[in-house]
Design an enzyme around this catalytic site. Structure first.
Site, mmCIF file in Angstrom:
data_model
loop_
_atom_site.group_PDB
_atom_site.id
_atom_site.type_symbol
_atom_site.label_atom_id
_atom_site.label_comp_id
_atom_site.label_asym_id
_atom_site.label_seq_id
_atom_site.Cartn_x
_atom_site.Cartn_y
_atom_site.Cartn_z
ATOM 1 N N ASP A 260 61.723 32.886 75.099
ATOM 2 C CA ASP A 260 60.524 32.428 76.175
ATOM 3 C C ASP A 260 61.930 32.307 77.563
ATOM 4 O O ASP A 260 63.310 32.712 77.332
ATOM 5 C CB ASP A 260 59.958 31.108 76.095
ATOM 6 C CG ASP A 260 59.774 31.047 77.587
ATOM 7 O OD1 ASP A 260 59.028 32.320 78.007
ATOM 8 O OD2 ASP A 260 60.323 29.100 77.881
ATOM 9 N N ARG A 261 61.703 32.746 78.826
ATOM 10 C CA ARG A 261 63.044 32.616 79.824
ATOM 11 C C ARG A 261 62.436 31.341 80.702
ATOM 12 O O ARG A 261 63.927 30.620 80.338
ATOM 13 C CB ARG A 261 62.026 33.717 80.757
ATOM 14 C CG ARG A 261 63.405 34.293 82.044
ATOM 15 C CD ARG A 261 63.085 34.930 82.597
ATOM 16 N NE ARG A 261 62.448 34.109 84.519
ATOM 17 C CZ ARG A 261 61.162 34.465 85.307
ATOM 18 N NH1 ARG A 261 61.990 35.777 85.594
ATOM 19 N NH2 ARG A 261 61.308 33.655 86.246
ATOM 20 N N ASP A 262 61.886 31.008 81.846
ATOM 21 C CA ASP A 262 62.096 29.811 81.870
ATOM 22 C C ASP A 262 62.046 28.632 81.102
ATOM 23 O O ASP A 262 60.894 28.355 80.095
ATOM 24 C CB ASP A 262 60.981 29.664 83.294
ATOM 25 C CG ASP A 262 61.002 31.045 84.530
ATOM 26 O OD1 ASP A 262 62.059 30.792 84.636
ATOM 27 O OD2 ASP A 262 59.510 31.770 84.176
ATOM 28 N N ASN A 303 55.875 35.377 80.046
ATOM 29 C CA ASN A 303 54.612 35.111 81.165
ATOM 30 C C ASN A 303 54.640 34.962 82.556
ATOM 31 O O ASN A 303 55.723 33.716 83.121
ATOM 32 C CB ASN A 303 53.591 33.963 80.703
ATOM 33 C CG ASN A 303 52.753 34.661 79.818
ATOM 34 O OD1 ASN A 303 52.983 34.803 79.018
ATOM 35 N ND2 ASN A 303 52.149 33.041 79.022
ATOM 36 N N CYS A 341 55.000 39.510 80.917
ATOM 37 C CA CYS A 341 53.461 39.895 80.958
ATOM 38 C C CYS A 341 53.062 39.344 82.603
ATOM 39 O O CYS A 341 53.679 38.367 82.635
ATOM 40 C CB CYS A 341 52.326 39.133 80.166
ATOM 41 S SG CYS A 341 50.930 38.553 80.903
ATOM 42 N N HIS A 343 49.587 39.350 84.712
ATOM 43 C CA HIS A 343 49.048 39.065 84.135
ATOM 44 C C HIS A 343 48.380 37.768 84.645
ATOM 45 O O HIS A 343 49.178 37.004 84.172
ATOM 46 C CB HIS A 343 48.150 39.339 82.564
ATOM 47 C CG HIS A 343 48.591 41.370 82.286
ATOM 48 N ND1 HIS A 343 48.408 41.998 81.575
ATOM 49 C CD2 HIS A 343 47.737 41.876 83.852
ATOM 50 C CE1 HIS A 343 48.857 42.857 81.759
ATOM 51 N NE2 HIS A 343 49.027 43.384 82.828
ATOM 52 N N CYS A 360 43.924 39.449 79.092
ATOM 53 C CA CYS A 360 44.900 40.836 79.175
ATOM 54 C C CYS A 360 45.810 40.493 77.535
ATOM 55 O O CYS A 360 45.317 39.376 77.016
ATOM 56 C CB CYS A 360 46.524 40.695 79.335
ATOM 57 S SG CYS A 360 47.172 40.209 79.431
ATOM 58 N N CYS A 362 48.768 40.496 76.232
ATOM 59 C CA CYS A 362 50.252 40.601 76.498
ATOM 60 C C CYS A 362 50.114 39.349 76.812
ATOM 61 O O CYS A 362 51.737 38.567 76.512
ATOM 62 C CB CYS A 362 50.821 41.050 77.079
ATOM 63 S SG CYS A 362 50.506 41.403 78.586
ATOM 64 N N LYS A 364 51.295 35.734 76.391
ATOM 65 C CA LYS A 364 50.948 34.243 75.708
ATOM 66 C C LYS A 364 50.453 33.018 75.533
ATOM 67 O O LYS A 364 50.450 33.085 76.862
ATOM 68 C CB LYS A 364 52.910 33.596 74.890
ATOM 69 C CG LYS A 364 53.708 34.672 74.867
ATOM 70 C CD LYS A 364 54.842 34.123 74.824
ATOM 71 C CE LYS A 364 55.839 33.800 76.473
ATOM 72 N NZ LYS A 364 56.904 32.920 76.887
ATOM 73 N N ASP A 389 59.951 26.784 75.017
ATOM 74 C CA ASP A 389 59.852 24.996 75.257
ATOM 75 C C ASP A 389 58.619 24.801 75.510
ATOM 76 O O ASP A 389 58.281 24.399 75.935
ATOM 77 C CB ASP A 389 60.429 25.068 77.145
ATOM 78 C CG ASP A 389 59.676 25.700 77.824
ATOM 79 O OD1 ASP A 389 59.776 27.290 77.922
ATOM 80 O OD2 ASP A 389 59.906 25.144 78.704
#
Length: 641
Positions: A260-262, A303, A341, A343, A360, A362, A364, A389
């Protein structure tokens, strides 16, 4: 001068002097630098032969007689070699244009100072299918700051080449020109000058873009490295020794860690919308570098509903991810791919993008991004991981068939959106990667005798000091036994901790747990030949609360793994368990993990030290004394904090 042979389907630029390698190779030309006893040029020729490219032109200059003496006509290596001798060094583009009448209408270009383990057939087919003027093999690397970086659109078309050195303050996506191309012969005379030195990367490709020609990117995680300095040569040899090119080759399913990013890679910022808001979590860059060096793909899945809301355009999001690449690059780290993603299913935001307001597959916790990555990158699900997280990250990973790790950064799993538990919980990404690469394999190996002993057991107890890794050991053991057992259930004694007000420090470890209540739940299950549904409470470490139970259906043949600090401190439980495990760890690591845990919970320095000192006195001696009841003793040595 150039002799007329052909047609050749491969041109290898082999004219380099190897000035920086002379301390190792003396007067040898650079392509003759040995890698594990064979010239790098021989490795390249063998790669071409394996993929059916057997007509090869060697574009030589410095000490070309040495190269010819070693390779001859190529028959000893299963290929046909033609030598194009450059009288005056005119750069990579100049050498190539002089040899064009030797080449077929379409051909590969390799540089003689790179070691590659790349599927040349896939590159060739990609080029033909796209009808491109040239196709460039691109990959992220661990030194983007001094590499030629290539800008690519979403369809894989090359937009620009940003040659090194880059303007101060510039941030580009980490897509590096790997010096391996497919080219169309007929288009080259018009873009390569004959009156001066010129370089393919710095001059020819920009000239092709200026003429509106279509350049295609072939992005791959496969291994290709420049070995033009002693340090890089040593690195390539080390990588081959440890099997890095093989793990990245795609001949077997690749292992990946989905990130995950953030809140996992970078500090959580609500609706991050500008590059200057992005800041890596301490240790995240080093953690990603560990994955890179281990040959494990680091794949971002994020996301980004800010795009659907109209807060950020896709171009602005690309700049944010260029900043992420730039910051990772400062740690000599990179993501192999980033999936986004854009959306969001809910409408009603000012400035929203209607086309992106969709439900969608995609976003999560759905698995569209993960599934796409698995297809495109040849990833094996069963050996791969999801690290995030939020509960959405965990659910997406579980649905995709991955092991899951929750990190206690960002939302730390406290978002409460989905009722799911992580397979493993770690303080941050650094600890998660240490666990994935070192802790999990080491503990899996240690647990093999326990697994064998537990194959027919009904009850396994796992005890040890606080933060020794008991819950992780229980999960690993469950993984090992699930295929051999009807079902395996892990029960944590932390769910039977007394209310926080009744757990005064100094009262002893048994005073903190309601083992009688636990046994009242467990004993009927063990004594029965029928299926039981029991309520299993959980413990919220952040708030120190015991949360209401969730139903667990346990059959008479199921295995129960009970883990907790006092698991071996009750005579009745010990009498029922044929397999009893004690897990310990060095005191310095134990205290470091405890300290990190208390800091995460928000303890001030005074309370933290009081708790540490209290546990040393009233818990640790009693817990370690219970090791006498164990049938198996394990040691947790992996650094997780």
């Amino acid at each position: 001068m150039t002799q007329s042979f052909g047609p050749c389907t491969v041109a290898i630029l082999a004219g380099g002097m190897g000035t920086r390698l002379k301390v190792r190779t003396g007067s040898l030309p650079k392509p003759m630098a040995p890698i594990h006893g064979r010239p790098v040029l021989q490795h390249q020729i063998e790669l071409c032969r394996r993929h059916g490219f057997t007509r090869i032109a060697l574009l030589v200059h410095y000490e070309h007689e040495t190269i010819r003496a070693h390779f001859g006509d190529g028959s000893a290596f299963g290929v046909e070699l033609h030598y194009c001798v450059e009288g005056e060094a005119r750069g990579t583009a100049g050498a190539l244009v002089d040899a064009l009448d030797t080449m077929d209408r379409r051909f590969l270009v390799l540089y003689g100072d790179t070691y590659a383990d790349v599927d040349l057939t896939a590159l060739w087919r990609h080029h033909i299918g796209a009808e491109a003027a040239a196709t460039l093999l691109l990959h992220p690397n661990d030194h983007p700051h001094d590499s030629d970086l290539v800008e690519v659109d979403d369809e894989g078309r090359v937009l620009a080449v940003h040659a090194y050195p880059h303007p101060e303050g510039a941030a580009y996506r980490n897509l590096v020109n790997a010096a391996l191309y497919v080219m169309e012969r007929s288009l080259l005379p018009d873009v390569i000058p004959l009156d001066r030195k010129s370089d393919l990367a710095k001059h020819t490709f920009p000239a092709m873009l200026d003429k509106g020609l279509r350049l295609l990117a072939h992005i791959t995680p496969e291994y290709i490295k420049d070995m033009g300095t002693p340090e890089r040569l040593d690195k390539v040899e080390r990588d081959i020794t440890v099997g890095l090119p093989e793990r990245l080759s795609g001949r077997q399913p690749r292992t990946a860690v989905f990130l995950d990013r953030d809140g996992t890679l970078n500090v959580e910022v609500h609706h991050l919308s500008r590059p200057n808001q992005l800041q890596l979590i301490p240790g995240a860059g080093d953690a990603v570098r560990m994955l890179n060096r281990a040959g494990v793909l680091a794949v971002g899945v994020t996301n980004q509903p800010v795009v659907a809301r109209g807060d950020v355009t896709l171009a602005e999001l690309a700049r944010i991810h260029a900043t992420l690449d730039h910051q990772l690059g400062a740690s000599k780290a990179y993501l192999d791919r980033m999936y986004v993603c854009p959306h969001h299913p809910d409408r009603g935001f000012p400035g929203e993008v209607p086309a992106l307001k969709i439900d969608c597959d995609c976003r999560k916790p759905r698995t569209g991004m993960i599934d796409r990555a698995i297809r495109e990158l040849g990833i094996g699900r069963g050996q791969s991981w999801m690290v995030g997280d939020t509960t959405g990250d965990l659910l997406a990973g579980q649905r995709a068939g991955l092991r899951t790790v929750l990190v206690r950064t960002g939302h730390a799993g406290l978002d409460g959106k989905y009722p799911i538990d992580a397979d493993y919980v770690m303080p941050d990404l650094s600890a998660a990667v240490h666990w994935i690469l070192e802790g999990h394999p080491a503990l899996s190996h240690q647990l093999l005798p326990v697994s064998a002993a537990a194959a027919t057991a009904r009850l396994v107890l796992i005890a040890g000091p606080a933060r020794a890794g008991k819950s992780s050991a229980a999960r690993v053991l469950a993984e090992q036994l699930r295929d051999a057992r009807t079902a395996v259930h892990v029960l944590s004694l932390d769910g039977w901790l007394r209310p926080a007000a009744q757990r005064a420090e100094g009262g002893g470890v048994l005073q903190r747990y309601d083992l009688d209540a636990f046994k009242a739940t467990l004993m009927p299950v063990l004594a029965s030949s029928a299926r039981h549904v029991i309520q299993v409470p959980s413990y919220a470490r952040k708030s120190r609360e015991v949360l209401p139970g969730r139903p667990v259906s346990i059959g008479p043949q199921d295995l129960l793994i009970v883990e907790g600090v006092p698991a071996l401190m009750d005579d009745a439980l010990n009498a029922l368990a044929d397999v009893r495990v004690f897990l310990d760890l060095p005191d310095d690591e134990r205290r470091a993990r405890l300290t990190a845990d208390y800091v995460w919970r928000g303890e001030n320095d005074t309370d933290l030290q009081h708790r540490l000192d209290s546990r040393e006195r009233d818990e640790l001696p009693a817990v370690r004394a219970s090791a006498n009841e164990a049938t198996h003793h394990l040691s947790s040595t992996t650094r997780l904090s």
